[in-house]
Write a protein that holds these residues in place. Structure first.
Motif, short mmCIF file in Angstrom:
data_model
loop_
_atom_site.label_atom_id
_atom_site.label_comp_id
_atom_site.label_asym_id
_atom_site.label_seq_id
_atom_site.Cartn_x
_atom_site.Cartn_y
_atom_site.Cartn_z
N UNK A 91 14.38 6.14 -0.98
CA UNK A 91 14.82 5.77 0.37
C UNK A 91 13.81 4.85 1.05
N UNK A 92 12.52 5.16 0.88
CA UNK A 92 11.48 4.28 1.42
C UNK A 92 11.61 2.89 0.79
N UNK A 93 11.80 2.84 -0.53
CA UNK A 93 11.90 1.57 -1.23
C UNK A 93 13.08 0.73 -0.74
N UNK A 94 14.24 1.37 -0.61
CA UNK A 94 15.44 0.64 -0.15
C UNK A 94 15.20 0.03 1.21
N UNK A 95 14.64 0.81 2.13
CA UNK A 95 14.42 0.31 3.49
C UNK A 95 13.37 -0.79 3.50
N UNK A 154 0.83 -1.21 0.00
CA UNK A 154 0.00 0.00 0.00
C UNK A 154 0.86 1.26 0.00
N UNK A 155 1.82 1.33 0.90
CA UNK A 155 2.64 2.53 1.06
C UNK A 155 3.54 2.76 -0.14
N UNK A 156 4.28 1.73 -0.55
CA UNK A 156 5.25 1.91 -1.62
C UNK A 156 4.58 2.18 -2.97
N UNK A 157 3.47 1.49 -3.23
CA UNK A 157 2.75 1.74 -4.48
C UNK A 157 2.24 3.18 -4.52
N UNK A 158 1.74 3.66 -3.38
CA UNK A 158 1.25 5.04 -3.30
C UNK A 158 2.38 6.03 -3.54
N UNK A 159 3.55 5.78 -2.95
CA UNK A 159 4.70 6.66 -3.11
C UNK A 159 5.19 6.67 -4.55
N UNK A 160 5.24 5.50 -5.18
CA UNK A 160 5.71 5.43 -6.56
C UNK A 160 4.79 6.21 -7.49
N UNK A 161 3.49 6.03 -7.33
CA UNK A 161 2.54 6.78 -8.16
C UNK A 161 2.66 8.27 -7.88
N UNK A 162 2.79 8.65 -6.60
CA UNK A 162 2.90 10.06 -6.23
C UNK A 162 4.15 10.69 -6.84
N UNK A 163 5.27 9.96 -6.84
CA UNK A 163 6.51 10.48 -7.44
C UNK A 163 6.38 10.57 -8.95
N UNK A 164 5.74 9.57 -9.56
CA UNK A 164 5.53 9.61 -11.01
C UNK A 164 4.66 10.80 -11.40
N UNK A 165 3.76 11.20 -10.50
CA UNK A 165 2.88 12.34 -10.74
C UNK A 165 3.51 13.67 -10.31
N UNK A 166 4.71 13.62 -9.74
CA UNK A 166 5.37 14.84 -9.30
C UNK A 166 4.85 15.37 -7.97
N UNK A 167 4.23 14.52 -7.17
CA UNK A 167 3.67 14.95 -5.89
C UNK A 167 4.62 14.71 -4.72
N UNK A 168 5.58 13.81 -4.90
CA UNK A 168 6.59 13.50 -3.88
C UNK A 168 7.93 13.37 -4.59
N UNK A 169 9.00 13.91 -3.99
CA UNK A 169 10.33 13.80 -4.60
C UNK A 169 10.73 12.32 -4.75
N UNK A 170 11.38 12.01 -5.86
CA UNK A 170 11.80 10.63 -6.10
C UNK A 170 12.80 10.14 -5.07
N UNK A 171 13.68 11.03 -4.57
CA UNK A 171 14.68 10.57 -3.61
C UNK A 171 14.02 10.10 -2.32
#
Length: 219
Positions: free
Chosen positions: A114-118, A93-110
């Protein structure tokens, strides 16, 4: 001779228990949420009602995390599979939301990286523990706070309250809301990295200090 209490519990014991069924349902709900979030487009520009629907589905999916955990403890149905699948459902739930948000320019990719790596690293570690004959290490208190702040921050990000502002205007309350949202996401990132380090210490440190018979270590 191995005693009854020392008998190794199978990962699949209790796979169909009610708490685990709730966890499976949450995974399905996450997929529906992702469809709505992606179809809504960046900031809900393509379909604002779907953005509202995605925000509601996110909150519902995140809330069921507490439900299955409560059920497992109350009815003594805590299983090794549940301890493994519950955080995986959360991470999906969290990582998929973050990936979509970054793809949409709503959250920085970095931030997302970092969330993904952890999160992916800890998931691999959980499988390593199982494969080497240990029990799944439950989430630590810091990990639980991490999950809470992730859900709150991303839930606020998904909720299109800015759409309630007059067209062409950015009221102070919208700026404050956006600032608080970003702050909570950064707090979640800090807790994410801290709890990840804590998990590694408890996994490897606990293994070195554990007696030959082994035992469940909490993280």
């Amino acid at each position: 001779m191995q005693t009854r209490d020392e008998h190794k519990t199978s990962l699949w014991d209790g796979w169909n228990s009610p708490p685990n069924l709730v966890t499976y349902s949450r995974i399905v709900l996450v997929l529906v949420f992702l469809w709505a979030d992606i179809a809504a487009g960046p900031w809900g520009a393509q379909n604002l009602p779907l953005r509202w629907a995605a925000a509601i589905l996110f909150v519902v999916a995140a809330s069921t995390d507490k439900l299955d955990g409560w059920m497992a403890r109350k009815y003594d149905q805590v299983t090794e599979l549940g301890k493994l699948m519950d955080p995986i459902a959360d991470k999906l739930l969290i990582l998929a939301t973050l990936i979509v948000a970054s793809a949409f320019g709503e959250v920085f990719w970095w931030v997302t990286i970092l969330f993904l790596i952890r999160e992916l690293g800890i998931t691999v570690m959980r499988f390593f523990v199982i494969d080497s004959g240990g029990k799944v290490i439950a989430a630590s208190q810091a990990g639980k706070y991490k999950t809470l702040t992730e859900c709150v921050g991303l839930g606020m990000l998904l909720t299109p309250l800015w759409s309630l502002a007059p067209a062409g205007e950015t009221p102070t309350w919208v700026s404050v809301y956006n600032g608080v949202t970003q702050a909570i996401i950064y707090i979640a990132l800090a807790l994410c990295l801290y709890s990840g380090g804590e998990y590694l210490v408890n996994t490897f440190g606990g293994r070195r200090a554990a007696p030959p018979t082994g035992g469940d270590q909490s993280a």
